[in-house]
Design a protein around this motif. Structure first.
Motif, mmCIF file in Angstrom:
data_model
loop_
_atom_site.group_PDB
_atom_site.id
_atom_site.type_symbol
_atom_site.label_atom_id
_atom_site.label_comp_id
_atom_site.label_asym_id
_atom_site.label_seq_id
_atom_site.Cartn_x
_atom_site.Cartn_y
_atom_site.Cartn_z
ATOM 1 N N LEU A 47 0.854 -1.403 -0.367
ATOM 2 C CA LEU A 47 -0.306 -0.174 -0.101
ATOM 3 C C LEU A 47 1.068 1.427 0.429
ATOM 4 C CD1 LEU A 47 -2.654 -1.357 2.680
ATOM 5 C CD2 LEU A 47 -2.877 -2.030 0.240
ATOM 6 N N CYS A 48 0.749 2.661 -0.611
ATOM 7 C CA CYS A 48 1.136 3.509 -0.757
ATOM 8 C C CYS A 48 1.656 4.355 1.002
ATOM 9 C CB CYS A 48 0.431 4.571 -0.621
ATOM 10 S SG CYS A 48 1.052 6.059 -0.738
ATOM 11 N N ASN A 49 1.277 3.403 1.974
ATOM 12 C CA ASN A 49 1.278 4.147 3.362
ATOM 13 C C ASN A 49 2.602 2.779 4.341
ATOM 14 O OD1 ASN A 49 0.159 1.639 3.831
ATOM 15 N ND2 ASN A 49 -1.500 3.067 5.104
ATOM 16 N N GLY A 50 2.932 2.083 2.872
ATOM 17 C CA GLY A 50 3.898 1.118 3.528
ATOM 18 C C GLY A 50 3.369 -0.117 3.791
ATOM 19 N N VAL A 51 2.138 -0.133 4.421
ATOM 20 C CA VAL A 51 1.993 -1.275 4.230
ATOM 21 C C VAL A 51 1.839 -2.447 3.928
ATOM 22 C CG1 VAL A 51 -0.013 -2.502 5.808
ATOM 23 C CG2 VAL A 51 1.081 -0.420 6.509
ATOM 24 N N VAL A 52 2.211 -3.603 3.984
ATOM 25 C CA VAL A 52 1.805 -4.852 3.131
ATOM 26 C C VAL A 52 1.310 -5.509 3.689
ATOM 27 C CG1 VAL A 52 2.843 -6.942 2.413
ATOM 28 C CG2 VAL A 52 5.170 -4.923 2.669
ATOM 29 N N LEU A 53 0.067 -5.741 2.898
ATOM 30 C CA LEU A 53 -1.629 -6.278 3.228
ATOM 31 C C LEU A 53 -1.743 -7.947 2.352
ATOM 32 C CD1 LEU A 53 -4.078 -5.389 4.210
ATOM 33 C CD2 LEU A 53 -4.995 -4.852 2.215
ATOM 34 N N PHE A 54 -1.698 -8.756 3.540
ATOM 35 C CA PHE A 54 -1.851 -10.105 3.007
ATOM 36 C C PHE A 54 -3.359 -10.788 2.604
ATOM 37 C CE2 PHE A 54 1.985 -9.584 5.251
ATOM 38 C CZ PHE A 54 2.986 -10.006 5.004
ATOM 39 N N GLU A 55 -3.580 -11.222 1.892
ATOM 40 C CA GLU A 55 -4.567 -11.736 1.523
ATOM 41 C C GLU A 55 -5.669 -12.292 2.583
ATOM 42 O OE1 GLU A 55 -4.293 -15.804 -0.605
ATOM 43 O OE2 GLU A 55 -3.975 -14.687 -1.915
ATOM 44 N N ASP A 56 -4.718 -13.057 3.526
ATOM 45 C CA ASP A 56 -4.990 -13.462 4.893
ATOM 46 C C ASP A 56 -6.168 -12.524 6.018
ATOM 47 O OD1 ASP A 56 -3.363 -12.697 5.923
ATOM 48 O OD2 ASP A 56 -2.531 -14.821 7.039
ATOM 49 N N THR A 57 -6.366 -11.173 5.259
ATOM 50 C CA THR A 57 -5.944 -9.857 5.777
ATOM 51 C C THR A 57 -5.156 -9.710 7.492
ATOM 52 O OG1 THR A 57 -7.342 -10.835 7.663
ATOM 53 C CG2 THR A 57 -8.517 -10.004 5.495
ATOM 54 N N GLY A 58 -3.650 -10.296 7.360
ATOM 55 C CA GLY A 58 -2.681 -10.649 8.143
ATOM 56 C C GLY A 58 -2.082 -9.186 7.163
ATOM 57 N N GLU A 59 -1.220 -8.451 8.224
ATOM 58 C CA GLU A 59 -0.040 -6.484 7.617
ATOM 59 C C GLU A 59 1.361 -6.757 7.644
ATOM 60 O OE1 GLU A 59 -2.475 -3.670 8.697
ATOM 61 O OE2 GLU A 59 -4.877 -4.013 8.242
ATOM 62 N N LEU A 60 1.656 -6.185 7.836
ATOM 63 C CA LEU A 60 3.059 -5.683 8.179
ATOM 64 C C LEU A 60 3.407 -4.647 7.468
ATOM 65 C CD1 LEU A 60 6.023 -6.848 8.918
ATOM 66 C CD2 LEU A 60 6.680 -7.088 6.847
ATOM 67 N N LEU A 61 3.812 -3.672 8.938
ATOM 68 C CA LEU A 61 3.261 -2.146 9.086
ATOM 69 C C LEU A 61 5.438 -1.832 8.469
ATOM 70 C CD1 LEU A 61 1.418 -1.495 12.270
ATOM 71 C CD2 LEU A 61 0.944 -1.325 9.947
ATOM 72 N N PRO A 62 5.517 -0.838 8.537
ATOM 73 C CA PRO A 62 6.776 -0.040 8.311
ATOM 74 C C PRO A 62 8.369 -0.141 9.301
ATOM 75 C CG PRO A 62 5.455 1.112 6.805
ATOM 76 C CD PRO A 62 4.062 0.146 7.675
ATOM 77 N N SER A 63 7.010 -0.272 10.355
ATOM 78 C CA SER A 63 7.683 -0.188 11.818
ATOM 79 C C SER A 63 8.435 -2.216 11.515
ATOM 80 C CB SER A 63 7.494 0.149 12.505
ATOM 81 O OG SER A 63 6.083 -1.236 12.919
ATOM 82 N N GLY A 64 7.710 -2.356 11.138
ATOM 83 C CA GLY A 64 8.287 -4.408 10.964
ATOM 84 C C GLY A 64 7.070 -5.193 11.893
ATOM 85 N N ALA A 65 6.314 -3.872 13.008
ATOM 86 C CA ALA A 65 4.631 -5.133 13.103
ATOM 87 C C ALA A 65 4.754 -5.504 12.236
ATOM 88 C CB ALA A 65 4.562 -3.822 14.518
ATOM 89 N N ALA A 66 3.686 -6.959 12.834
ATOM 90 C CA ALA A 66 2.898 -7.506 12.796
ATOM 91 C C ALA A 66 1.572 -8.004 13.029
ATOM 92 C CB ALA A 66 3.498 -9.532 12.736
ATOM 93 N N ILE A 67 0.482 -7.238 12.463
ATOM 94 C CA ILE A 67 -0.546 -7.557 12.457
ATOM 95 C C ILE A 67 -0.785 -9.184 12.112
ATOM 96 C CG2 ILE A 67 -2.760 -6.184 12.680
ATOM 97 C CD1 ILE A 67 -1.419 -4.743 13.517
ATOM 98 N N ASP A 68 -2.144 -9.764 12.937
ATOM 99 C CA ASP A 68 -2.554 -10.902 12.705
ATOM 100 C C ASP A 68 -3.886 -10.839 12.125
ATOM 101 O OD1 ASP A 68 -0.819 -11.711 14.850
ATOM 102 O OD2 ASP A 68 -2.436 -12.071 16.409
ATOM 103 N N PRO A 69 -4.257 -11.923 11.199
ATOM 104 C CA PRO A 69 -5.197 -11.840 10.514
ATOM 105 C C PRO A 69 -6.201 -11.107 10.892
ATOM 106 C CG PRO A 69 -4.085 -13.484 9.709
ATOM 107 C CD PRO A 69 -3.604 -12.322 11.090
ATOM 108 N N HIS A 70 -7.593 -10.684 10.519
ATOM 109 C CA HIS A 70 -8.323 -9.782 11.358
ATOM 110 C C HIS A 70 -9.932 -9.780 10.547
ATOM 111 C CE1 HIS A 70 -5.711 -6.339 9.721
ATOM 112 N NE2 HIS A 70 -7.313 -5.879 9.252
ATOM 113 N N ARG A 71 -10.060 -11.361 10.219
ATOM 114 C CA ARG A 71 -11.286 -11.382 8.611
ATOM 115 C C ARG A 71 -12.510 -11.481 9.796
ATOM 116 N NH1 ARG A 71 -10.144 -16.613 5.824
ATOM 117 N NH2 ARG A 71 -7.574 -15.931 5.225
#
Length: 65
Positions: free
Chosen positions: A33-57
């Motif tokens: 994404l434009c803001n540097g977030v990597v968005l995965f198809e399972d709705t998990g995310e990887l933030l530019p800071s390196g923090a991982a966001i668990d899938p949140h369907r």
């Protein structure tokens, strides 16, 4: 910084997934994404800071038919 008008939400914003896609790789299951977030198809995310966001369907609404 985001070149879009209006600007995309930052990676720290609650609505960060609303940022525009700048690189899509559906065959690999992720988008950048434009803001540097990597968005995965399972709705998990990887933030530019390196923090991982668990899938949140989304969950079904109670009482929905």
């Amino acid at each position: 910084m985001c070149p879009h008008e209006p600007c995309c939400p930052t990676a720290e914003a609650a609505d960060r997934e609303a940022a525009r896609t700048v690189a899509a790789h559906p065959e690999q299951g992720w988008s950048l994404l434009c803001n540097g977030v990597v968005l995965f198809e399972d709705t998990g995310e990887l933030l530019p800071s390196g923090a991982a966001i668990d899938p949140h369907r989304p969950t079904p609404l109670m009482g929905a038919a």
